[in-house]
Design a protein around this motif. Structure first.
Motif, PDB file in Angstrom:
ATOM      1  N   VAL A 266       0.879  -0.934  -0.040  1.00 41.66           N
ATOM      2  CA  VAL A 266       0.052   0.201   0.516  1.00 41.66           C
ATOM      3  C   VAL A 266       0.991   1.270  -0.453  1.00 41.66           C
ATOM      4  N   VAL A 267       1.022   2.313  -0.992  1.00 44.88           N
ATOM      5  CA  VAL A 267       1.378   3.551  -1.211  1.00 44.88           C
ATOM      6  C   VAL A 267       0.478   4.084  -0.527  1.00 44.88           C
ATOM      7  N   VAL A 268       0.608   4.618   0.564  1.00 42.33           N
ATOM      8  CA  VAL A 268       0.113   5.741   1.330  1.00 42.33           C
ATOM      9  C   VAL A 268      -0.183   7.217   0.393  1.00 42.33           C
ATOM     10  N   GLU A 269       1.382   7.866   0.394  1.00 42.48           N
ATOM     11  CA  GLU A 269       1.126   9.249   0.246  1.00 42.48           C
ATOM     12  C   GLU A 269       2.690   8.594  -0.298  1.00 42.48           C
ATOM     13  N   ALA A 270       2.816   9.442  -2.110  1.00 42.65           N
ATOM     14  CA  ALA A 270       4.410  10.022  -2.592  1.00 42.65           C
ATOM     15  C   ALA A 270       4.051  10.532  -3.623  1.00 42.65           C
ATOM     16  N   GLY A 271       5.614  11.397  -3.758  1.00 41.83           N
ATOM     17  CA  GLY A 271       5.407  12.501  -4.990  1.00 41.83           C
ATOM     18  C   GLY A 271       5.643  11.775  -6.094  1.00 41.83           C
ATOM     19  N   TRP A 272       6.108  12.749  -7.564  1.00 47.48           N
ATOM     20  CA  TRP A 272       6.238  12.306  -8.571  1.00 47.48           C
ATOM     21  C   TRP A 272       7.100  11.049  -8.376  1.00 47.48           C
ATOM     22  N   ARG A 273       8.631  11.817  -7.968  1.00 46.99           N
ATOM     23  CA  ARG A 273       9.772  10.624  -7.961  1.00 46.99           C
ATOM     24  C   ARG A 273      10.031   9.437  -6.895  1.00 46.99           C
ATOM     25  N   SER A 274       8.867   9.488  -6.060  1.00 47.31           N
ATOM     26  CA  SER A 274       9.251   9.067  -4.695  1.00 47.31           C
ATOM     27  C   SER A 274       9.733   7.778  -4.619  1.00 47.31           C
ATOM     28  N   GLY A 275      10.813   6.713  -3.989  1.00 46.63           N
ATOM     29  CA  GLY A 275      11.084   6.001  -3.992  1.00 46.63           C
ATOM     30  C   GLY A 275      10.686   4.802  -3.382  1.00 46.63           C
ATOM     31  N   ALA A 276       8.970   5.349  -2.718  1.00 44.69           N
ATOM     32  CA  ALA A 276       7.940   3.647  -2.718  1.00 44.69           C
ATOM     33  C   ALA A 276       7.125   3.739  -4.008  1.00 44.69           C
ATOM     34  N   LEU A 277       7.201   4.617  -5.592  1.00 46.17           N
ATOM     35  CA  LEU A 277       7.442   4.304  -6.089  1.00 46.17           C
ATOM     36  C   LEU A 277       7.979   3.152  -6.927  1.00 46.17           C
ATOM     37  N   ASN A 278       9.085   3.171  -6.705  1.00 48.83           N
ATOM     38  CA  ASN A 278      10.103   1.675  -6.526  1.00 48.83           C
ATOM     39  C   ASN A 278       9.620   0.418  -5.758  1.00 48.83           C
ATOM     40  N   THR A 279       9.285   0.331  -4.427  1.00 45.32           N
ATOM     41  CA  THR A 279       8.603  -0.868  -4.256  1.00 45.32           C
ATOM     42  C   THR A 279       7.416  -1.582  -4.472  1.00 45.32           C
ATOM     43  N   ALA A 280       6.277  -0.363  -5.093  1.00 47.33           N
ATOM     44  CA  ALA A 280       4.965  -0.322  -6.041  1.00 47.33           C
ATOM     45  C   ALA A 280       5.261  -1.196  -7.116  1.00 47.33           C
ATOM     46  N   ARG A 281       6.746  -0.948  -7.859  1.00 54.47           N
ATOM     47  CA  ARG A 281       6.993  -1.707  -8.993  1.00 54.47           C
ATOM     48  C   ARG A 281       7.386  -2.821  -8.974  1.00 54.47           C
ATOM     49  N   HIS A 282       8.396  -2.777  -8.084  1.00 63.82           N
ATOM     50  CA  HIS A 282       8.962  -4.470  -7.779  1.00 63.82           C
ATOM     51  C   HIS A 282       6.986  -5.553  -7.356  1.00 63.82           C
ATOM     52  N   ALA A 283       6.883  -5.045  -6.638  1.00 65.07           N
ATOM     53  CA  ALA A 283       5.200  -5.726  -6.348  1.00 65.07           C
ATOM     54  C   ALA A 283       4.831  -6.222  -7.796  1.00 65.07           C
ATOM     55  N   LEU A 284       4.916  -5.080  -8.738  1.00 67.81           N
ATOM     56  CA  LEU A 284       3.653  -5.199  -9.972  1.00 67.81           C
ATOM     57  C   LEU A 284       4.461  -6.386 -10.419  1.00 67.81           C
ATOM     58  N   GLU A 285       5.626  -6.103 -10.409  1.00 67.74           N
ATOM     59  CA  GLU A 285       6.555  -7.150 -11.595  1.00 67.74           C
ATOM     60  C   GLU A 285       6.691  -8.883 -10.321  1.00 67.74           C
ATOM     61  N   LEU A 286       5.982  -8.997  -9.153  1.00 72.58           N
ATOM     62  CA  LEU A 286       6.174  -9.870  -8.636  1.00 72.58           C
ATOM     63  C   LEU A 286       4.109 -10.618  -8.723  1.00 72.58           C
ATOM     64  N   SER A 287       4.115  -9.714  -9.788  1.00 70.55           N
ATOM     65  CA  SER A 287       2.286 -10.228  -9.438  1.00 70.55           C
ATOM     66  C   SER A 287       1.256 -10.400  -7.973  1.00 70.55           C
ATOM     67  N   ARG A 288       1.844  -8.857  -6.882  1.00 72.78           N
ATOM     68  CA  ARG A 288       1.235  -9.042  -5.674  1.00 72.78           C
ATOM     69  C   ARG A 288       0.604  -7.494  -5.546  1.00 72.78           C
ATOM     70  N   ALA A 289      -0.272  -8.020  -5.678  1.00 75.70           N
ATOM     71  CA  ALA A 289      -1.549  -6.279  -5.211  1.00 75.70           C
ATOM     72  C   ALA A 289      -1.014  -4.922  -4.653  1.00 75.70           C
ATOM     73  N   VAL A 290      -1.000  -4.510  -5.939  1.00 74.93           N
ATOM     74  CA  VAL A 290      -0.875  -2.842  -5.061  1.00 74.93           C
ATOM     75  C   VAL A 290      -2.141  -2.414  -5.224  1.00 74.93           C
ATOM     76  N   ALA A 291      -1.481  -1.026  -3.794  1.00 74.30           N
ATOM     77  CA  ALA A 291      -3.100  -0.070  -3.505  1.00 74.30           C
ATOM     78  C   ALA A 291      -2.386   0.929  -2.836  1.00 74.30           C
ATOM     79  N   ALA A 292      -3.430   2.186  -3.499  1.00 74.52           N
ATOM     80  CA  ALA A 292      -2.747   3.860  -3.042  1.00 74.52           C
ATOM     81  C   ALA A 292      -4.111   4.423  -2.249  1.00 74.52           C
ATOM     82  N   TYR A 293      -3.490   5.565  -1.217  1.00 76.15           N
ATOM     83  CA  TYR A 293      -4.554   6.452  -1.386  1.00 76.15           C
ATOM     84  C   TYR A 293      -4.642   7.591  -2.189  1.00 76.15           C
ATOM     85  N   PRO A 294      -5.951   7.693  -2.458  1.00 75.31           N
ATOM     86  CA  PRO A 294      -5.769   9.106  -3.175  1.00 75.31           C
ATOM     87  C   PRO A 294      -5.342  10.452  -2.231  1.00 75.31           C
TER      88      PRO A 294
END
Length: 442
Positions: A266-294
């Motif tokens: 779950v990515v709660v808050e992240a800027g345009w170039r946040s390192g948290a987006l890197n974590t989300a991409r790894h999760a996507l590559e692993l076919s894990r579920a990714v969620a985000a707060y608007p």
């Protein structure tokens, strides 16, 4: 009686083998960098003990790196990355003299810690989905058992420069998920990470912090009290050897472990170039579920999460109920996942951060929160190759380092370090200072 004696002997042999493997893996974790797919392939092919002996033979000058690579090819056949093995052996040999697995294990025991390896029952098998980028072992300190804790875990990540909105969302989410028996996984940083860890602890839940440096050092030091509480009710985990310092590329590679350890990221808050987006991409590559707060369209702190949602890379969530629905949709503990995994997780994936993020070990969050703009310093760093980025992060702004120290810090051969330093000097990112090199402020 004879069968009983044979069983005891087999048990001793098995224990002795595991001990030897643990010592060898402890040494290899000091020799290699996180996510080194070639080192993982070598260990998979010949085992950790033989891999370590081969590297030490090259370090002692008993065999040239190219000769050792050719001999290995004859003995075991093709190895993934075979063409780069000679170069890698020379690179690993730089650190071989300082790699003492027994010493590291003894030091960790004194701290109440341990090294968990794939042969242990405690090993979290979900990490095997990382394929060649899976860790050789994990150093850990704390009361939690690693595998059982991660069987139903949720990763909560986000910006270090978190807003009040982001902090409240992360705290509420971690509290509610901990109440439902989920372990909370994050990276121990300021902002969203710290809020998630604290809320899980307050709810008397389990929380694990994956560190980019050795677990014998609390980083950031300002979170020392938090880490002390994590040790009591969870664990600090790292594949980086004790005493090794956090470096920017280690934070990015640490993110793959956070993603692989959780059912949902779950990515709660992240800027345009946040390192948290890197974590989300790894999760996507692993076919894990990714969620985000608007977040607000006027908030730079939510530009990254809003983009994930807009591109349908993350499910929009507003609380623990939404996240639990994602878990129930695929209710398998991580130990039961297959081994399809990701094949490119060992690279420095994702957005690399801005100028201030590049100076800070953890990368891009601080500048990310100010918007999308890049200055010239950003472009120079972004255009560097992986070797040059690692070398740049090994330099000090205040103290000139000799090439031997730089090559050891970066895990590069002296020749590769000199080549990288020459390019950094041309780009105006480093300069010669007597017999050493310094990083230039940008």
């Amino acid at each position: 009686m004879m069968e009983t004696t044979e069983s005891i002997d087999k048990g001793r042999d098995s224990a002795s083998t595991t001990t030897g493997q643990r010592i060898a893996i402890a040494a290899l974790l000091r020799i290699g960098e996180p996510g080194d797919g070639l080192l993982k392939s070598l260990v998979d092919a010949v085992g950790p003990i033989a891999s370590l002996e081969l590297i030490r033979a090259v370090a002692r000058g008993e065999a040239a790196a190219a000769e050792a690579a050719d001999r290995l090819a004859v003995e075991i056949g093709d190895l993934a990355g075979q063409g780069r093995l000679a170069e890698a052996l020379a690179r690993w040999a730089v650190r071989a003299a300082d790699a003492d697995g027994e010493h590291d294990l003894e030091g960790m025991v004194r701290l109440g810690g341990r090294l968990v390896i794939p042969a242990d029952d405690e090993w979290p098998t979900g990490l095997n989905d990382l394929g060649p980028a899976a860790p050789l072992g994990l150093w850990m300190r704390g009361a939690a058992a690693l595998g059982p804790s991660l069987s139903r875990a949720v990763a909560i990540v986000g910006a270090r420069a978190a807003s009040g909105y982001g902090t409240k969302c992360a705290s509420d989410l971690a509290w509610d998920l901990a109440a439902e028996g989920c372990a909370i996984v994050s990276g121990g940083a300021f902002g969203i990470d710290a809020a998630a860890h604290r809320a899980a602890l307050a709810r008397e839940g389990t929380t694990l912090a994956f560190m980019a440096g050795g677990v014998d050092r609390f980083y950031p030091a300002a979170n020392s009290d938090l880490f002390a509480h994590v040790l009591e009710h969870g664990a600090l985990v790292s594949e980086t050897a004790p005493g090794m310092t956090p470096m920017r590329h280690r934070f990015l590679l640490r993110n793959r472990l956070i993603a692989a350890s959780a059912l949902v990221t779950v990515v709660v808050e992240a800027g345009w170039r946040s390192g948290a987006l890197n974590t989300a991409r790894h999760a996507l590559e692993l076919s894990r579920a990714v969620a985000a707060y608007p977040g607000s369209v006027y908030s730079a702190s939510s530009a990254g999460t809003n983009r994930l949602i807009r591109l349908h890379e993350a499910e929009l969530v507003t609380g623990a109920g939404d996240v639990l629905d994602l878990i129930r949709d695929d209710e398998l503990p991580l130990g039961d996942f297959g081994t399809g995994g990701v094949r490119n997780a060992g690279r420095l994936a994702g957005d690399d951060g801005g100028a201030e993020g590049a100076n800070h070990p953890e990368g891009g969050d601080r500048v990310a929160e100010t918007g999308r703009g890049n200055d010239r310093g950003d472009e120079r760093v972004d255009d560097l190759g992986e070797r040059e980025k690692i070398c740049l992060n090994s330099l000090s702004v205040t103290k000139a380092l000799d090439v031997g120290t730089i090559s050891s810090r970066a895990g590069l051969t002296v020749g590769d370090a000199l080549s990288a330093l020459a390019l950094l000097e041309i780009e105006g990112l480093s300069e010669r200072d007597g017999a050493g090199w310094r990083k230039l402020r940008r």
